[in-house]
Motif scaffolding. Structure first.
Motif, PDB file in Angstrom:
ATOM      1  N   PHE A  28      29.183 -93.895 -36.323  1.00  0.00           N
ATOM      2  CA  PHE A  28      28.403 -93.483 -35.242  1.00  0.00           C
ATOM      3  C   PHE A  28      29.089 -93.106 -33.998  1.00  0.00           C
ATOM      4  O   PHE A  28      28.792 -92.975 -32.779  1.00  0.00           O
ATOM      5  N   GLY A  38      24.708-104.534 -39.884  1.00  0.00           N
ATOM      6  CA  GLY A  38      24.079-103.832 -40.722  1.00  0.00           C
ATOM      7  C   GLY A  38      23.380-104.757 -41.907  1.00  0.00           C
ATOM      8  O   GLY A  38      23.918-105.421 -42.578  1.00  0.00           O
ATOM      9  N   PRO A  54      21.754-103.523 -47.697  1.00  0.00           N
ATOM     10  CA  PRO A  54      22.098-104.540 -48.802  1.00  0.00           C
ATOM     11  C   PRO A  54      23.550-105.009 -48.825  1.00  0.00           C
ATOM     12  O   PRO A  54      23.923-106.124 -49.183  1.00  0.00           O
ATOM     13  N   THR A  55      24.414-104.137 -48.238  1.00  0.00           N
ATOM     14  CA  THR A  55      25.914-104.658 -48.241  1.00  0.00           C
ATOM     15  C   THR A  55      25.999-105.638 -47.096  1.00  0.00           C
ATOM     16  O   THR A  55      26.800-106.767 -47.652  1.00  0.00           O
ATOM     17  N   GLU A  89      24.314-109.006 -48.878  1.00  0.00           N
ATOM     18  CA  GLU A  89      25.117-109.533 -50.228  1.00  0.00           C
ATOM     19  C   GLU A  89      26.273-110.294 -49.336  1.00  0.00           C
ATOM     20  O   GLU A  89      26.904-111.323 -49.837  1.00  0.00           O
ATOM     21  N   GLU A 144      21.011-106.396 -37.106  1.00  0.00           N
ATOM     22  CA  GLU A 144      20.398-105.116 -37.704  1.00  0.00           C
ATOM     23  C   GLU A 144      19.791-104.475 -36.579  1.00  0.00           C
ATOM     24  O   GLU A 144      18.882-105.074 -35.853  1.00  0.00           O
ATOM     25  N   ALA A 145      19.845-103.186 -36.544  1.00  0.00           N
ATOM     26  CA  ALA A 145      19.180-102.412 -35.379  1.00  0.00           C
ATOM     27  C   ALA A 145      17.752-102.234 -35.628  1.00  0.00           C
ATOM     28  O   ALA A 145      16.856-102.235 -34.499  1.00  0.00           O
ATOM     29  N   VAL A 198      24.479-102.850 -31.946  1.00  0.00           N
ATOM     30  CA  VAL A 198      25.914-103.019 -31.787  1.00  0.00           C
ATOM     31  C   VAL A 198      26.300-101.704 -30.850  1.00  0.00           C
ATOM     32  O   VAL A 198      26.215-100.676 -31.449  1.00  0.00           O
ATOM     33  N   PRO A 220      21.231 -93.148 -51.587  1.00  0.00           N
ATOM     34  CA  PRO A 220      22.808 -92.919 -52.106  1.00  0.00           C
ATOM     35  C   PRO A 220      23.117 -94.238 -52.745  1.00  0.00           C
ATOM     36  O   PRO A 220      23.621 -95.290 -52.231  1.00  0.00           O
ATOM     37  N   LEU A 247      18.175-104.579 -57.082  1.00  0.00           N
ATOM     38  CA  LEU A 247      18.921-106.086 -57.078  1.00  0.00           C
ATOM     39  C   LEU A 247      19.640-106.194 -55.891  1.00  0.00           C
ATOM     40  O   LEU A 247      20.632-105.322 -55.460  1.00  0.00           O
TER      41      LEU A 247
HETATM   42  P1  NAI Z   1      22.469 -99.045 -45.339  1.00  0.00           P
HETATM   43  O1  NAI Z   1      22.510 -97.619 -44.747  1.00  0.00           O
HETATM   44  O2  NAI Z   1      21.458 -99.337 -46.482  1.00  0.00           O
HETATM   45  O3  NAI Z   1      22.332-100.104 -44.129  1.00  0.00           O
HETATM   46  C1  NAI Z   1      23.026-100.064 -43.142  1.00  0.00           C
HETATM   47  C2  NAI Z   1      22.229-100.676 -41.778  1.00  0.00           C
HETATM   48  O4  NAI Z   1      23.042-100.833 -40.739  1.00  0.00           O
HETATM   49  C3  NAI Z   1      20.961 -99.986 -41.647  1.00  0.00           C
HETATM   50  O5  NAI Z   1      20.010-100.742 -41.755  1.00  0.00           O
HETATM   51  C4  NAI Z   1      21.121 -99.750 -40.209  1.00  0.00           C
HETATM   52  O6  NAI Z   1      19.921 -99.710 -39.377  1.00  0.00           O
HETATM   53  C5  NAI Z   1      21.991-100.820 -39.731  1.00  0.00           C
HETATM   54  N1  NAI Z   1      22.834 -99.999 -38.600  1.00  0.00           N
HETATM   55  C6  NAI Z   1      23.577 -98.947 -38.377  1.00  0.00           C
HETATM   56  N2  NAI Z   1      24.222 -98.951 -37.278  1.00  0.00           N
HETATM   57  C7  NAI Z   1      24.055-100.073 -36.397  1.00  0.00           C
HETATM   58  C8  NAI Z   1      24.354-100.845 -35.270  1.00  0.00           C
HETATM   59  N3  NAI Z   1      24.941-100.241 -34.423  1.00  0.00           N
HETATM   60  N4  NAI Z   1      23.960-101.984 -35.100  1.00  0.00           N
HETATM   61  C9  NAI Z   1      23.047-102.643 -35.900  1.00  0.00           C
HETATM   62  N5  NAI Z   1      22.822-102.210 -37.236  1.00  0.00           N
HETATM   63  C10 NAI Z   1      23.019-101.212 -37.371  1.00  0.00           C
HETATM   64  O7  NAI Z   1      24.011 -99.342 -45.675  1.00  0.00           O
HETATM   65  P2  NAI Z   1      24.660-100.143 -46.888  1.00  0.00           P
HETATM   66  O8  NAI Z   1      24.030-101.627 -46.852  1.00  0.00           O
HETATM   67  O9  NAI Z   1      26.042-100.138 -46.624  1.00  0.00           O
HETATM   68  O10 NAI Z   1      24.353 -99.281 -48.237  1.00  0.00           O
HETATM   69  C11 NAI Z   1      24.585 -98.047 -48.630  1.00  0.00           C
HETATM   70  C12 NAI Z   1      23.861 -97.752 -49.785  1.00  0.00           C
HETATM   71  O11 NAI Z   1      24.325 -98.157 -51.005  1.00  0.00           O
HETATM   72  C13 NAI Z   1      22.310 -97.689 -49.607  1.00  0.00           C
HETATM   73  O12 NAI Z   1      21.806 -96.523 -50.365  1.00  0.00           O
HETATM   74  C14 NAI Z   1      22.106 -99.079 -50.558  1.00  0.00           C
HETATM   75  O13 NAI Z   1      20.813 -98.710 -51.264  1.00  0.00           O
HETATM   76  C15 NAI Z   1      23.215 -98.825 -51.623  1.00  0.00           C
HETATM   77  N6  NAI Z   1      23.772-100.343 -51.842  1.00  0.00           N
HETATM   78  C16 NAI Z   1      22.922-100.983 -52.984  1.00  0.00           C
HETATM   79  C17 NAI Z   1      23.012-102.126 -52.791  1.00  0.00           C
HETATM   80  C18 NAI Z   1      22.251-102.788 -54.038  1.00  0.00           C
HETATM   81  O14 NAI Z   1      21.370-102.363 -54.702  1.00  0.00           O
HETATM   82  N7  NAI Z   1      22.213-104.075 -54.293  1.00  0.00           N
HETATM   83  C19 NAI Z   1      24.199-103.061 -52.363  1.00  0.00           C
HETATM   84  C20 NAI Z   1      24.908-102.189 -51.511  1.00  0.00           C
HETATM   85  C21 NAI Z   1      24.745-101.068 -51.208  1.00  0.00           C
END
Ligand code: NAI
Ligand code: FAD
Length: 505
Positions: free
Chosen positions: A161, A213, A216-217, A220, A250-251, A284, A366, A441
């Protein structure tokens, strides 16, 4: 006595059969046979990427009918769901990667694998330009090649961002080197905190880990960090372990918005027990060398001291994707990614470019699950496409014959054949992609996982120890090769017996 002897023999025979078949499968895997050569008569598919979408495509594709070239800056596939486990040393980095050549060497026709970064796709001329930007290069390190079809699966990059300091000071969790870097930095924080005479305040700062953030990342990773702390660091850093603090920022008003309310609450309560602080509705604003600037829910801005920041705030499109989309301003207007139709065709490219996975903007999240289903679908659609091309060629050939044949009877016969082929062609349809959701999951630490699984017409939510074992078995079976499954399973046993390594490389 006889029953015991029979049971004994059966046991040893099954063990021998098991070892024999394991040896046979691994030997067969390690010695792929001779492949068909490149055929100039066949069309060429260029695949960009070696991640979920591209690897699933390559695994499923029948290469008998195509020449295939794969271009990716990494010559391996990375099993991302287990990346956070690598970051704390539960798994070894090499256990979750698989060489792309392992996939391509098992195909019917030889596939060219090029370790390079694609820099530009020329839609009008159907070419792709790429460079070798690795440490060692040959005389030729940049070139352009033509394609008949392009399978575009370059994924996405980390979304920052444009927030100041993120690129300079935060650690990402996207690639294998990110996990390795995080492990090094985290252990460095511990060793610096253990430095002789370090002040209490500085120890507190160094041992404060901020994860940005609550997707899920981030969740986990926080869970994995907590396990490392409980299961290992308490033994090796007894004087410091209690001072380690993990904060998840988390925002949005809640973490894990893609999960059901019950599982969100379960995660929040598990984190509370694990002493992981969750700050929701907190944004953040800047990442500094020794702190993060936070905008709290009441709009006040504070500087929170910390030893390291892990940035898991989502994805954005790569520069090459933006460049590609900019060539089709009429058809590609969605800022979130490439617009595709239900056949994975990139709109505006007239059937020459297909895109799958995180680089696209579709109604699906994604995820690896979506990318791999799209990749496998596209490979099956390419097999259909060959049949359609053959039928089209047959129609053209018969039309030519009809015009040339002078004998009435013979012309009538060919005309009938032509009508038949035309009817077949008119009926020929490539089935559109349909996504089959297998559930969501996530691991949340303390040997607990959460799962939202589709059940009848609704969904079934579960969390806890049993779900953790389900999570493990689900990912073990999803790993693409027996080699990876064996390595991951032995890593889990190794960690259980010997714990995680705290030596800093
Ligand atoms: P995400 O896009 O799911 O989450 C990122 C989070 O960071 C959001 O909730 C957002 O509000 C927050 N955020 C953004 N800017 C911020 C800031 N400046 N300050 C505080 N919070 C802020 O990203 P993630 O977790 O990397 O996942 C990416 C994709 O990969 C998603 O589609 C997810 O479903 C998938 N994924 C799935 C997993 C699973 O199924 N176990 C594990 C990891 C990723
Ligand atoms: P990727 O898998 O990212 O592959 C992109 C490929 O393109 C890579 O090989 C890359 O090297 C290559 N590439 C990049 N630039 C270029 C270029 N210029 N030229 C050529 N090639 C290029 N999803 C789930 O469903 N379940 C999970 O449990 C899960 N866990 C995750 C955990 C983590 C830590 C992360 C980061 C993601 C997780 N995901 C999960 C999301 C999942 O990893 C992605 O949705 C998936 O990787 C998308 O697949 P893709 O093929 O589009 O992209």
């Amino acid at each position: 006595k006889r029953a015991v002897t029979i049971a004994n023999r059966t046991f040893w025979l099954s063990l021998l059969a098991g070892i024999g078949s394991f040896y046979y499968v691994t030997k067969k895997d390690r010695t792929p046979g001779v492949q068909l050569p490149h055929d100039p008569q066949k069309k060429t598919i260029v695949v960009l990427g070696s991640g979920w979408g591209a690897t699933s495509f390559l695994n499923t594709l029948d290469t008998t009918d195509y020449n295939v070239i794969v271009i990716s800056p990494k010559n391996f596939f990375l099993f991302t769901p287990l990346l956070p486990s690598v970051a704390v040393g539960t798994l070894s980095p090499r256990s979750i990667i698989q060489s792309t050549r392992y996939v391509t060497r098992h195909k019917t026709r030889a596939v060219e694998v090029i370790e390079a970064e694609a820099q530009h796709v020329d839609v009008a001329n159907k070419t792709v330009s790429f460079i070798d930007n690795s440490a060692i290069q040959g005389e030729l390190s940049a070139t352009t090649i033509p394609y008949d079809y392009l399978v575009y699966a370059v994924g996405a990059e980390v979304q920052t961002f444009g927030i100041p300091g993120v690129t300079e000071h935060a650690c990402f969790m996207k690639e294998l080197h990110d996990a390795e870097k995080m492990q090094r930095l985290f252990l460095d924080c511990l060793e610096s905190a253990a430095f002789h005479g370090q002040s209490e305040e500085e120890i507190k700062r160094l041992l404060h880990i901020v994860v940005v953030g609550g997707g899920p990342t981030g969740v986990e990773l926080s869970g994995e960090l907590h396990d490392f702390l409980e299961e290992d660091l308490k033994s090796w850093y007894p004087e410091l372990a209690d001072k380690i603090k993990i904060t998840l920022v988390e925002a949005l008003p809640s973490v894990l918005p893609m999960f059901s309310k019950r599982l969100i609450e379960y995660t929040v309560s598990t984190f509370k027990e694990s002493k992981i602080d969750i700050l929701t509705q907190t944004m953040v604003k800047e990442v500094k060398d020794k702190s993060v600037k936070l905008a709290l829910p009441d709009k006040t801005v504070i500087d929170m001291p910390c030893g390291m920041v892990i940035w898991a705030a989502g994805n954005r499109g790569r520069a090459i994707t933006q460049d590609l989309m900019a060539q089709l301003p009429g058809a590609q207007t969605n800022k979130r990614g490439i617009t595709i139709d239900e056949y994975m065709e990139m709109k505006g490219t007239n059937g020459s470019i297909f895109a799958v996975g995180d680089c696209t903007s579709s109604s699906h999240a994604p995820t690896a699950q979506v990318a791999s289903q799209q990749g496998a679908y596209l490979a099956r659609a390419f097999a259909q496409r060959v049949k359609r091309d053959d039928l089209e060629a047959k129609v053209t050939e018969l039309e030519r014959s009809v015009a040339m044949i002078l004998h009435d009877d013979e012309r009538k016969k060919t005309q009938d054949e032509l009508e038949g082929a035309k009817r077949q062609l008119a009926k020929f349809k490539i089935r559109p992609f349909t996504y089959s959701h297998q559930g969501t999951l996530a691991y949340i630490g303390s040997d607990k996982a959460i799962a939202d699984l589709p059940f009848l017409n609704g969904s079934f939510a579960s969390g806890g120890f049993l779900t953790f074992y389900f999570w493990r078995s689900a990912y073990l079976s999803t790993l693409f090769s027996l080699r990876n499954r064996t390595l991951v399973a032995t890593d889990w046993v190794r960690t259980k017996i010997f714990g995680r390594d705290v030596a800093r490389e």
